[in-house]
Write an enzyme that holds these catalytic residues in place. Structure first.
Site, PDB file in Angstrom:
ATOM      1  N   GLY A  74       0.829  -1.197   0.000  1.00  0.00           N
ATOM      2  CA  GLY A  74       0.000   0.000   0.000  1.00  0.00           C
ATOM      3  C   GLY A  74       0.862   1.244   0.000  1.00  0.00           C
ATOM      4  N   CYS A  91       5.511  -0.313   7.353  1.00  0.00           N
ATOM      5  CA  CYS A  91       5.201   0.832   6.493  1.00  0.00           C
ATOM      6  C   CYS A  91       6.428   1.185   5.664  1.00  0.00           C
ATOM      7  CB  CYS A  91       4.805   2.027   7.373  1.00  0.00           C
ATOM      8  SG  CYS A  91       4.440   3.526   6.464  1.00  0.00           S
ATOM      9  N   LEU A  92       6.219   1.540   4.405  1.00  0.00           N
ATOM     10  CA  LEU A  92       7.337   1.921   3.535  1.00  0.00           C
ATOM     11  C   LEU A  92       8.011   3.209   4.000  1.00  0.00           C
ATOM     12  CD1 LEU A  92       5.896   1.101  -0.022  1.00  0.00           C
ATOM     13  CD2 LEU A  92       7.604  -0.197   1.264  1.00  0.00           C
ATOM     14  N   HIS A 114      -2.716   7.513   6.901  1.00  0.00           N
ATOM     15  CA  HIS A 114      -1.672   8.385   6.324  1.00  0.00           C
ATOM     16  C   HIS A 114      -2.266   9.722   5.867  1.00  0.00           C
ATOM     17  CE1 HIS A 114       2.133   6.238   6.160  1.00  0.00           C
ATOM     18  NE2 HIS A 114       1.577   5.156   5.685  1.00  0.00           N
ATOM     19  N   HIS A 132      -4.651   1.507   7.519  1.00  0.00           N
ATOM     20  CA  HIS A 132      -3.284   2.033   7.571  1.00  0.00           C
ATOM     21  C   HIS A 132      -3.103   3.167   6.562  1.00  0.00           C
ATOM     22  CE1 HIS A 132       1.245   1.400   7.835  1.00  0.00           C
ATOM     23  NE2 HIS A 132       1.120   2.134   6.751  1.00  0.00           N
ATOM     24  N   GLU A 133      -3.558   2.935   5.323  1.00  0.00           N
ATOM     25  CA  GLU A 133      -3.342   3.946   4.276  1.00  0.00           C
ATOM     26  C   GLU A 133      -4.209   5.180   4.500  1.00  0.00           C
ATOM     27  OE1 GLU A 133      -0.753   3.605   2.617  1.00  0.00           O
ATOM     28  OE2 GLU A 133      -0.460   1.479   3.002  1.00  0.00           O
ATOM     29  N   GLN A 146       3.129   9.945   1.340  1.00  0.00           N
ATOM     30  CA  GLN A 146       4.417   9.235   1.428  1.00  0.00           C
ATOM     31  C   GLN A 146       5.357   9.595   0.283  1.00  0.00           C
ATOM     32  OE1 GLN A 146       2.401   5.199   2.172  1.00  0.00           O
ATOM     33  NE2 GLN A 146       4.351   5.042   3.246  1.00  0.00           N
TER      34      GLN A 146
HETATM   35 NI    NI Z   1       2.401   3.257   5.639  1.00  0.00          NI
END
Ligand code: NI
Length: 151
Positions: free
Chosen positions: A46, A88-89, A134, A130-131, A51
């Site tokens: 995701g 998370c990235l 963000h 989660h997304e 991000q």
């Molecule tokens: Ni994330």
């Protein structure tokens, strides 16, 4: 193919509230395409626009069942609970335990400007929460119920 830089925790942009997309134009289509390239290149499941330093309410997810694109997503219902590891990235190489709803229904626009609903269970429900977090400047580490460990 255009890869964008994924910013890491500590950058202000990850803590800001993203803005509603008013018009799904060429820029948004390009953003969606670049986000997909960037997410797949990073082996993520995701990615949210903040991000890559774009404060717009755009999210993509692929838990291995195909690409889901969400513009202006809103969680409209949740049920149940699941507790598990999350990463998370933007927090590379780390993981922690987070409790999320087990079933989540989201309403969003697709790239054609059509409103649709998607219901996710388990991993997809976790990814949706989660997304969308963000977009509010919230990171999973804020919700961590365990130590944040190296993976
Ligand atoms: Ni994330």
């Amino acid at each position: 193919m255009a890869l964008r830089e994924i910013v890491q925790i500590g950058e202000d942009v990850l803590r800001k509230k993203a803005k509603v997309v008013e018009k799904i134009d060429e820029k948004i289509i390009q953003l969606l395409d670049d986000m997909a390239d960037t997410m797949y290149n990073a082996d993520g499941v995701g990615l949210a626009a903040p991000q890559i330093s774009i404060l717009k309410r755009v999210v993509i997810i692929d838990i291995g069942e195909g690409l889901i694109e969400l513009i202006n997503p809103e969680i409209i219902s949740t049920s149940g609970e699941q507790t598990g590891d999350e990463g998370c990235l933007s927090v590379l190489g780390k993981s922690a335990v987070v409790t999320r709803p087990n079933v989540v229904t989201v309403r969003a626009y697709n790239r054609e400007g059509q409103l649709f609903e998607i219901t996710g269970r388990e991993l997809l429900a976790r990814a949706l929460c989660h997304e969308i977090d963000h977009l509010e400047g919230v990171l999973y580490v804020d919700r961590a119920e365990s130590e944040i460990i190296d993976i």
